[in-house]
Scaffold this motif. Structure first.
Motif, PDB file in Angstrom:
ATOM      1  N   SER A  99       0.852  -1.188   0.000  1.00 44.55           N
ATOM      2  CA  SER A  99       0.000   0.000   0.000  1.00 44.55           C
ATOM      3  C   SER A  99       0.889   1.240   0.000  1.00 44.55           C
ATOM      4  N   PHE A 100       0.689   2.134  -0.969  1.00 45.42           N
ATOM      5  CA  PHE A 100       1.535   3.323  -1.096  1.00 45.42           C
ATOM      6  C   PHE A 100       0.733   4.591  -0.815  1.00 45.42           C
ATOM      7  N   GLY A 101       1.365   5.497  -0.122  1.00 43.74           N
ATOM      8  CA  GLY A 101       0.807   6.825   0.071  1.00 43.74           C
ATOM      9  C   GLY A 101       1.856   7.864  -0.281  1.00 43.74           C
ATOM     10  N   TYR A 102       1.425   9.101  -0.463  1.00 46.36           N
ATOM     11  CA  TYR A 102       2.344  10.163  -0.880  1.00 46.36           C
ATOM     12  C   TYR A 102       2.058  11.431  -0.095  1.00 46.36           C
ATOM     13  N   VAL A 103       3.125  12.138   0.258  1.00 46.48           N
ATOM     14  CA  VAL A 103       3.013  13.478   0.833  1.00 46.48           C
ATOM     15  C   VAL A 103       3.986  14.355   0.068  1.00 46.48           C
ATOM     16  N   GLU A 104       3.455  15.418  -0.545  1.00 45.23           N
ATOM     17  CA  GLU A 104       4.285  16.228  -1.437  1.00 45.23           C
ATOM     18  C   GLU A 104       4.719  17.524  -0.766  1.00 45.23           C
ATOM     19  N   ASN A 105       6.010  17.842  -0.936  1.00 41.25           N
ATOM     20  CA  ASN A 105       6.584  19.106  -0.470  1.00 41.25           C
ATOM     21  C   ASN A 105       6.568  20.075  -1.650  1.00 41.25           C
ATOM     22  N   PRO A 106       5.674  21.065  -1.657  1.00 41.58           N
ATOM     23  CA  PRO A 106       5.555  21.953  -2.824  1.00 41.58           C
ATOM     24  C   PRO A 106       6.710  22.936  -2.955  1.00 41.58           C
ATOM     25  N   ILE A 107       7.487  23.118  -1.878  1.00 42.41           N
ATOM     26  CA  ILE A 107       8.611  24.063  -1.931  1.00 42.41           C
ATOM     27  C   ILE A 107       9.917  23.304  -1.692  1.00 42.41           C
ATOM     28  N   TYR A 108      10.035  22.139  -2.333  1.00 44.86           N
ATOM     29  CA  TYR A 108      11.212  21.284  -2.182  1.00 44.86           C
ATOM     30  C   TYR A 108      12.503  21.989  -2.589  1.00 44.86           C
ATOM     31  N   ASP A 109      12.398  22.966  -3.507  1.00 45.41           N
ATOM     32  CA  ASP A 109      13.595  23.624  -4.023  1.00 45.41           C
ATOM     33  C   ASP A 109      14.147  24.683  -3.081  1.00 45.41           C
ATOM     34  N   THR A 110      13.411  25.069  -2.045  1.00 45.93           N
ATOM     35  CA  THR A 110      13.901  26.078  -1.096  1.00 45.93           C
ATOM     36  C   THR A 110      13.926  25.558   0.338  1.00 45.93           C
ATOM     37  N   THR A 111      13.614  24.285   0.529  1.00 47.23           N
ATOM     38  CA  THR A 111      13.623  23.694   1.873  1.00 47.23           C
ATOM     39  C   THR A 111      14.489  22.443   1.861  1.00 47.23           C
ATOM     40  N   ASN A 112      14.671  21.861   3.058  1.00 43.50           N
ATOM     41  CA  ASN A 112      15.437  20.618   3.144  1.00 43.50           C
ATOM     42  C   ASN A 112      14.576  19.516   3.733  1.00 43.50           C
ATOM     43  N   ASN A 113      15.198  18.370   4.021  1.00 43.31           N
ATOM     44  CA  ASN A 113      14.372  17.218   4.374  1.00 43.31           C
ATOM     45  C   ASN A 113      13.685  17.343   5.737  1.00 43.31           C
ATOM     46  N   ILE A 114      14.099  18.302   6.576  1.00 40.29           N
ATOM     47  CA  ILE A 114      13.387  18.509   7.835  1.00 40.29           C
ATOM     48  C   ILE A 114      11.932  18.928   7.560  1.00 40.29           C
ATOM     49  N   TYR A 115      11.748  19.726   6.521  1.00 36.36           N
ATOM     50  CA  TYR A 115      10.401  20.192   6.203  1.00 36.36           C
ATOM     51  C   TYR A 115       9.587  19.084   5.534  1.00 36.36           C
ATOM     52  N   SER A 116      10.251  18.303   4.672  1.00 35.87           N
ATOM     53  CA  SER A 116       9.546  17.174   4.046  1.00 35.87           C
ATOM     54  C   SER A 116       9.042  16.214   5.108  1.00 35.87           C
ATOM     55  N   LEU A 117       9.863  15.947   6.125  1.00 39.91           N
ATOM     56  CA  LEU A 117       9.430  15.038   7.182  1.00 39.91           C
ATOM     57  C   LEU A 117       8.352  15.671   8.056  1.00 39.91           C
ATOM     58  N   TYR A 118       8.451  16.979   8.268  1.00 42.42           N
ATOM     59  CA  TYR A 118       7.426  17.682   9.049  1.00 42.42           C
ATOM     60  C   TYR A 118       6.059  17.576   8.370  1.00 42.42           C
ATOM     61  N   LEU A 119       6.046  17.687   7.048  1.00 43.19           N
ATOM     62  CA  LEU A 119       4.788  17.575   6.318  1.00 43.19           C
ATOM     63  C   LEU A 119       4.177  16.179   6.446  1.00 43.19           C
ATOM     64  N   MET A 120       4.992  15.206   6.802  1.00 40.71           N
ATOM     65  CA  MET A 120       4.524  13.826   6.923  1.00 40.71           C
ATOM     66  C   MET A 120       4.202  13.469   8.376  1.00 40.71           C
ATOM     67  N   LYS A 121       4.086  14.471   9.233  1.00 40.51           N
ATOM     68  CA  LYS A 121       3.956  14.215  10.676  1.00 40.51           C
ATOM     69  C   LYS A 121       2.728  13.372  11.021  1.00 40.51           C
ATOM     70  N   ASP A 122       1.631  13.569  10.310  1.00 43.29           N
ATOM     71  CA  ASP A 122       0.428  12.795  10.626  1.00 43.29           C
ATOM     72  C   ASP A 122       0.624  11.308  10.332  1.00 43.29           C
ATOM     73  N   VAL A 123       1.291  11.017   9.231  1.00 48.59           N
ATOM     74  CA  VAL A 123       1.595   9.618   8.888  1.00 48.59           C
ATOM     75  C   VAL A 123       2.658   9.075   9.831  1.00 48.59           C
ATOM     76  N   PHE A 124       3.682   9.881  10.084  1.00 55.80           N
ATOM     77  CA  PHE A 124       4.825   9.479  10.899  1.00 55.80           C
ATOM     78  C   PHE A 124       4.384   8.997  12.288  1.00 55.80           C
ATOM     79  N   GLY A 125       3.411   9.662  12.851  1.00 55.77           N
ATOM     80  CA  GLY A 125       2.999   9.353  14.205  1.00 55.77           C
ATOM     81  C   GLY A 125       1.991   8.239  14.356  1.00 55.77           C
ATOM     82  N   LYS A 126       1.623   7.574  13.263  1.00 51.04           N
ATOM     83  CA  LYS A 126       0.567   6.565  13.332  1.00 51.04           C
ATOM     84  C   LYS A 126       1.063   5.182  13.728  1.00 51.04           C
TER      85      LYS A 126
END
Length: 509
Positions: free
Chosen positions: A75-102
């Motif tokens: 089963s695959f899910g996706y969370v997209e970082n719309p400002i990937y070109d001006t942020t780093n992976n801390i923000y990508s992981l932050y956007l995934m916080k709801d999935v991360f904590g499950k």
């Protein structure tokens, strides 16, 4: 347990590939790195996978859909970082916080290739929260960890704080982590949110883990794996190394031998294709080389005339009797080293007399084949004159010639140890059942395993040594025999053990 794969980056260091695709879609041995990771997760029983997208997200979506769209076991899910070109992976992981904590989570970066068993070992680790680490080696780059005696992470060292003099105690993060649901919700995500609020989105998620480890050294455990079990791909050189290191069994041998060297890039590999003295240089000479290296690499080397003077001083000759050669000036005369040319510190041995000049490879003789120092010698200066003025060396190679002469007594001891080791190897090979060995020159043997299935295919035999025992053997010059040079005792015992295993009837297949 679930998995989160971070795959939002742009891969700017390998643009010839990433102009058309995200870095994780670059193929290694015919499969994208992302596919290697998905298959490793499946083998571990991980069925829920969430991918953090950013750069060229549609390429990853399309690939997953076409490759696994009908696979009901994943089963695959996706969370997209719309400002990937001006942020780093801390923000990508932050956007995934709801999935991360499950759920309990494996967190992986997507530009890795690794032995699939690593994930099973991490899951089986008794630590609820743990990193995959590897003892630091010269090819590694990025965040390193400090460990206590129980394998807990007591601190992290970033690039700015890295000290090579302390590197023996560093463990490189492989960028694969295991976290419990409780840790994610009660510790990591609160720290992550606070840190990002204070310092912004252009940071790395490991920075938060550094704070956690500093506050509680028992919070993060680890498993430690060897450097030959993983590789991170950042540029085209990394891609080349990864292709060789993780190529299918049998193909790896051809890929490595095609390079004609560079075995130092493959940790744990015992290289028996090296024709050099394994007992020289002594540690003191190596320390002196390290001491002068900074000056050497920041200054230009001398011209050919000064190099010839250095060679003459080192080899006990007149300057008119020697000429340092560049690679393009190498001739074939006298290229093979003999017992005599190893035994004598000076090069003007009886082998030098004759109609052709004698070529001496000082890198091989002095145990530093990584330094390409070749000198043409002859007792008659007329034979040397056509080659004068063509030599070029790097400054470190010139510096080695300048200091090596101080270690003549060490060289004599090294030659004695080398000669004894060659005798030990001859006896050890002779005692092996099912193995036939023929001594070629002073320090090399042709080895035959006549009863081994497929023994007439020497390449297959060499590939088995590499794949099963991490031993690199040569094949040139013998249709059915391995070509092996004598190394130090530890390596030689490893070779004898491997040959014994291959020669035993129960190992035939």
């Amino acid at each position: 347990m679930q998995a989160i794969i971070l795959a939002a980056g742009m891969g700017t260091r390998i643009p010839q590939y990433t102009q058309a695709m995200p870095k994780c879609m670059i193929k290694i041995n015919g499969k994208p790195m992302l596919e290697h990771t998905v298959e490793a997760l499946r083998e571990c029983g991980i069925s829920k996978i969430t991918i953090g997208l950013g750069y060229k997200a549609e390429v990853i979506r399309d690939f997953i859909g076409k490759t696994y769209g009908n696979d009901t076991g994943l089963s695959f899910g996706y969370v997209e970082n719309p400002i990937y070109d001006t942020t780093n992976n801390i923000y990508s992981l932050y956007l995934m916080k709801d999935v991360f904590g499950k759920d309990d989570t494996l967190l992986l970066e997507s530009d890795l290739i690794y032995d699939r068993a690593v994930l099973r070992e991490l899951i089986a680790s008794p630590a609820a929260n743990a990193a995959v680490l590897s003892p630091f080696e010269s090819w590694m780059d990025g965040t390193c960890c400090l460990l206590d005696g129980t394998g807990h992470i007591t601190g992290m060292v970033g690039k700015k704080d890295f000290r090579y003099e302390d590197a023996a105690g560093y463990y490189k993060t492989v960028n694969i982590w295991k976290f419990s649901r409780d840790f994610v919700n009660s510790v990591y995500l609160p720290f992550l949110s606070s840190y990002m609020s204070a310092y912004g989105r252009n940071e790395y998620y490991e920075t938060v883990l550094k704070i956690v480890a500093g506050n509680d050294p028992s919070a993060l455990g680890s498993i430690v794996i060897s450097g030959d079990r993983w590789y991170e791909v950042d540029d085209i050189e990394d891609l080349s190394v990864a292709e060789k290191r993780f190529s299918p069994a049998g193909d790896r041998y051809d890929l490595i031998m095609r390079e004609g060297g560079g075995s130092w890039r493959f940790p744990g590999l015992a290289d028996f294709t090296v024709d050099s003295n394994p007992f020289f240089p002594p540690e003191r000479l190596l320390s002196e080389l390290r001491y002068g290296l900074a000056d050497c690499i920041t200054r230009r080397p001398s011209a050919s005339g000064e190099l010839d003077i250095l060679a003459a001083k080192l080899l006990g000759a007149d300057e008119s009797q020697v000429s340092v050669l560049s690679d393009e000036g190498i001739i074939s005369a006298g290229a093979s080293l003999t017992d005599a040319s190893y035994a004598d510190f000076a090069c003007l041995t009886r082998d030098s007399a004759g109609p052709q000049p004698h070529l001496v490879d000082l890198g091989k003789r002095f145990g530093v084949p990584g330094l390409r120092v070749r000198v043409l010698c002859a007792s008659d200066p007329q034979l040397i004159r056509p080659y004068k003025g063509k030599g070029r060396l790097s400054s470190p190679e010139e510096y080695f010639m300048q200091i090596a002469g101080k270690y003549k007594k060490d060289y004599a001891a090294a030659y004695k140890a080398f000669a004894e080791e060659c005798g030990w190897m001859e006896k050890a090979l002779g005692d092996l059942k099912g193995v036939r060995a023929e001594r070629q020159v002073f320090n090399s043997f042709a080895v035959f395993l006549d009863a081994y299935p497929g023994a007439d295919d020497v390449r297959l035999l060499a590939a088995r040594l590499l794949d099963g025992h991490k031993i690199l053997a040569g094949t040139s010059g013998n249709r059915t025999g391995l070509s092996l040079f004598v190394r130090d005792r530890k390596s030689n015992e490893r070779l004898i053990s491997a040959l014994s295993a291959l020669a035993r009837p129960e190992k035939k297949a």
